[in-house]
Write a protein that holds these residues in place. Sequence first.
Motif, mmCIF file in Angstrom:
data_model
loop_
_atom_site.group_PDB
_atom_site.id
_atom_site.type_symbol
_atom_site.label_atom_id
_atom_site.label_comp_id
_atom_site.label_asym_id
_atom_site.label_seq_id
_atom_site.Cartn_x
_atom_site.Cartn_y
_atom_site.Cartn_z
ATOM 1 N N VAL A 138 43.868 46.409 34.755
ATOM 2 C CA VAL A 138 44.865 45.457 34.246
ATOM 3 C C VAL A 138 44.689 45.201 32.754
ATOM 4 O O VAL A 138 45.648 45.319 31.981
ATOM 5 C CB VAL A 138 44.813 44.140 35.044
ATOM 6 N N PHE A 139 43.498 44.813 32.340
ATOM 7 C CA PHE A 139 43.324 44.402 30.952
ATOM 8 C C PHE A 139 43.137 45.588 29.999
ATOM 9 O O PHE A 139 43.791 45.651 28.959
ATOM 10 C CB PHE A 139 42.149 43.427 30.819
ATOM 11 N N ILE A 140 42.260 46.504 30.328
ATOM 12 C CA ILE A 140 41.933 47.577 29.385
ATOM 13 C C ILE A 140 43.001 48.675 29.404
ATOM 14 O O ILE A 140 43.475 49.098 28.350
ATOM 15 C CB ILE A 140 40.521 48.126 29.675
ATOM 16 N N GLU A 141 43.429 49.107 30.594
ATOM 17 C CA GLU A 141 44.409 50.189 30.664
ATOM 18 C C GLU A 141 45.841 49.692 30.435
ATOM 19 O O GLU A 141 46.534 50.200 29.556
ATOM 20 C CB GLU A 141 44.306 50.925 31.996
ATOM 21 N N GLU A 142 46.297 48.689 31.211
ATOM 22 C CA GLU A 142 47.686 48.231 31.100
ATOM 23 C C GLU A 142 47.937 47.453 29.808
ATOM 24 O O GLU A 142 48.936 47.678 29.135
ATOM 25 C CB GLU A 142 48.058 47.316 32.273
ATOM 26 N N GLN A 143 47.069 46.490 29.507
ATOM 27 C CA GLN A 143 47.324 45.585 28.399
ATOM 28 C C GLN A 143 46.621 45.997 27.105
ATOM 29 O O GLN A 143 46.779 45.337 26.092
ATOM 30 C CB GLN A 143 46.948 44.153 28.791
ATOM 31 N N ARG A 144 45.837 47.057 27.165
ATOM 32 C CA ARG A 144 45.176 47.596 25.978
ATOM 33 C C ARG A 144 44.213 46.619 25.306
ATOM 34 O O ARG A 144 44.062 46.604 24.087
ATOM 35 C CB ARG A 144 46.208 48.089 24.957
ATOM 36 N N VAL A 145 43.568 45.772 26.109
ATOM 37 C CA VAL A 145 42.527 44.886 25.579
ATOM 38 C C VAL A 145 41.319 45.761 25.250
ATOM 39 O O VAL A 145 40.905 46.574 26.085
ATOM 40 C CB VAL A 145 42.143 43.794 26.610
ATOM 41 N N PRO A 146 40.755 45.631 24.056
ATOM 42 C CA PRO A 146 39.572 46.432 23.726
ATOM 43 C C PRO A 146 38.431 46.161 24.713
ATOM 44 O O PRO A 146 38.152 45.013 25.055
ATOM 45 C CB PRO A 146 39.200 45.959 22.321
ATOM 46 N N LEU A 155 34.271 29.485 35.021
ATOM 47 C CA LEU A 155 33.079 29.318 34.195
ATOM 48 C C LEU A 155 32.412 27.985 34.515
ATOM 49 O O LEU A 155 33.051 27.075 35.053
ATOM 50 C CB LEU A 155 33.441 29.387 32.717
ATOM 51 N N PRO A 156 31.141 27.837 34.185
ATOM 52 C CA PRO A 156 30.428 26.592 34.497
ATOM 53 C C PRO A 156 31.067 25.339 33.897
ATOM 54 O O PRO A 156 30.963 24.260 34.476
ATOM 55 C CB PRO A 156 29.033 26.818 33.903
ATOM 56 N N ASP A 157 31.768 25.471 32.777
ATOM 57 C CA ASP A 157 32.374 24.303 32.128
ATOM 58 C C ASP A 157 33.781 23.983 32.621
ATOM 59 O O ASP A 157 34.439 23.103 32.084
ATOM 60 C CB ASP A 157 32.381 24.487 30.609
ATOM 61 N N GLY A 158 34.264 24.697 33.637
ATOM 62 C CA GLY A 158 35.578 24.400 34.193
ATOM 63 C C GLY A 158 36.713 25.226 33.630
ATOM 64 O O GLY A 158 37.872 24.948 33.906
ATOM 65 N N ARG A 159 36.408 26.250 32.879
ATOM 66 C CA ARG A 159 37.464 27.148 32.411
ATOM 67 C C ARG A 159 37.698 28.233 33.457
ATOM 68 O O ARG A 159 36.753 28.762 34.031
ATOM 69 C CB ARG A 159 37.082 27.809 31.083
ATOM 70 N N ILE A 160 38.969 28.540 33.667
ATOM 71 C CA ILE A 160 39.349 29.653 34.532
ATOM 72 C C ILE A 160 39.849 30.768 33.627
ATOM 73 O O ILE A 160 40.554 30.519 32.648
ATOM 74 C CB ILE A 160 40.424 29.234 35.553
ATOM 75 N N GLY A 161 39.481 31.987 33.958
ATOM 76 C CA GLY A 161 39.927 33.111 33.146
ATOM 77 C C GLY A 161 39.827 34.422 33.879
ATOM 78 O O GLY A 161 39.444 34.483 35.040
ATOM 79 N N ARG A 162 40.201 35.453 33.153
ATOM 80 C CA ARG A 162 40.150 36.836 33.646
ATOM 81 C C ARG A 162 40.910 37.000 34.968
ATOM 82 O O ARG A 162 40.500 37.744 35.855
ATOM 83 C CB ARG A 162 38.716 37.337 33.786
ATOM 84 N N MET A 163 42.044 36.281 35.095
ATOM 85 C CA MET A 163 42.910 36.421 36.267
ATOM 86 C C MET A 163 43.644 37.749 36.152
ATOM 87 O O MET A 163 44.359 37.992 35.179
ATOM 88 C CB MET A 163 43.913 35.270 36.308
ATOM 89 N N ALA A 164 43.437 38.615 37.123
ATOM 90 C CA ALA A 164 44.052 39.939 37.115
ATOM 91 C C ALA A 164 44.413 40.342 38.536
ATOM 92 O O ALA A 164 43.593 40.217 39.442
ATOM 93 C CB ALA A 164 43.096 40.965 36.509
ATOM 94 N N VAL A 165 45.633 40.829 38.702
ATOM 95 C CA VAL A 165 46.109 41.320 39.999
ATOM 96 C C VAL A 165 46.718 42.698 39.763
ATOM 97 O O VAL A 165 47.501 42.882 38.818
ATOM 98 C CB VAL A 165 47.155 40.363 40.612
ATOM 99 N N LEU A 166 46.357 43.646 40.600
ATOM 100 C CA LEU A 166 46.919 44.987 40.464
ATOM 101 C C LEU A 166 48.439 44.936 40.592
ATOM 102 O O LEU A 166 48.986 44.165 41.388
ATOM 103 C CB LEU A 166 46.338 45.928 41.517
ATOM 104 N N ARG A 167 49.115 45.767 39.808
ATOM 105 C CA ARG A 167 50.578 45.747 39.713
ATOM 106 C C ARG A 167 51.270 45.749 41.084
ATOM 107 O O ARG A 167 52.201 44.990 41.322
ATOM 108 C CB ARG A 167 51.051 46.934 38.883
#
Length: 147
Positions: free
Chosen positions: A26-34, A65-77
């Motif tokens: 999702v992130f590296i291939e589809e969205q081109r995140v380094p 994350l321990p501080d209550g942040r949510i991230g890196r949400m990714a679902v296959l197309r």
Amino acid sequence: MPRPFTIRVLDWPGAKPYARPVRERVFIEEQRVPRELEWDEWDASSEHAIACDAGGAAIGTARLLPDGRIGRMAVLRAWRGRGVGAGLLAALLGRARGRGIARITLHAQTHAAGFYRRFGFSERGGEFLEAGIPHVEMTLELSVDRR
């Protein structure tokens, strides 16, 4: 009818073989995140929600994350729009409530802000770029389970 997928919350050693290929796609291939921006030190200390199809293959992931942040949400197309993201988010919000976290924050890609609004998140501040992709900060005040 039962959902065609299951969700588990795991630590990084358990989640890594499932989360890594989904985030790569999702992130590296589809969205081109380094690649060097995708992998960071927070995976080891985070809880990871993993969605798997009926055959046990990973189809989605997100982290708390321990501080209550949510991230890196990714679902296959192929699985988008089928409740996987909602299930991942619900699992992590439940975990946060159980840990007594009162406020959740996340950086939503602007196209996904409506998804988070449906869960009660509110935008805070203006749009900004993260890994070259427009984002907005969003927050949610949780009612904490004090049992």
